[in-house]
Design a protein around this motif. Sequence first.
Motif, short mmCIF file in Angstrom:
data_model
loop_
_atom_site.label_atom_id
_atom_site.label_comp_id
_atom_site.label_asym_id
_atom_site.label_seq_id
_atom_site.Cartn_x
_atom_site.Cartn_y
_atom_site.Cartn_z
N PHE A 1 9.23 32.18 59.20
CA PHE A 1 10.65 32.18 59.56
C PHE A 1 11.41 33.27 58.81
O PHE A 1 12.20 34.01 59.39
CB PHE A 1 11.26 30.81 59.26
N ILE A 2 11.15 33.37 57.50
CA ILE A 2 11.84 34.38 56.68
C ILE A 2 11.50 35.78 57.18
O ILE A 2 12.39 36.63 57.32
CB ILE A 2 11.47 34.22 55.20
N VAL A 3 10.24 36.04 57.47
CA VAL A 3 9.83 37.37 57.93
C VAL A 3 10.42 37.67 59.31
O VAL A 3 10.96 38.75 59.54
CB VAL A 3 8.29 37.48 57.95
N HIS A 4 10.31 36.70 60.22
CA HIS A 4 10.77 36.92 61.60
C HIS A 4 12.29 37.09 61.67
O HIS A 4 12.79 37.97 62.37
CB HIS A 4 10.34 35.75 62.48
N GLU A 5 13.03 36.27 60.93
CA GLU A 5 14.49 36.31 60.99
C GLU A 5 15.10 37.28 59.97
O GLU A 5 16.32 37.42 59.91
CB GLU A 5 15.06 34.91 60.74
N LYS A 6 14.23 37.90 59.15
CA LYS A 6 14.68 38.83 58.11
C LYS A 6 15.70 38.16 57.19
O LYS A 6 16.74 38.73 56.86
CB LYS A 6 15.23 40.10 58.72
N ALA A 7 15.38 36.95 56.78
CA ALA A 7 16.26 36.17 55.91
C ALA A 7 15.77 36.27 54.47
O ALA A 7 15.50 35.27 53.82
CB ALA A 7 16.29 34.72 56.38
N TRP A 8 15.66 37.48 53.98
CA TRP A 8 15.14 37.69 52.63
C TRP A 8 16.05 37.13 51.55
O TRP A 8 15.63 36.90 50.43
CB TRP A 8 14.89 39.18 52.39
#
Length: 62
Positions: free
Chosen positions: A23-30
């Motif tokens: 989810f973090i990688v796909h949504e770029k929610a770093w």
Amino acid sequence: MSEESKPQLPQQQRGLLREFWEFIVHEKAWWMTPIVVVLVLMVAFILWAEASPVLPFIYTVF
């Protein structure tokens, strides 16, 4: 035998951490990464302190 007639295997279940990472990688929610790291470190510290003689001193700090 064609591809359509082969029995489909159930999808392998993903773990919670792997799904969260995707989810973090796909949504770029770093921005979520430091929050999660701090929470994990706090839980680890609490679990470690629970079984150590340092516990009474931790209460005086907080």
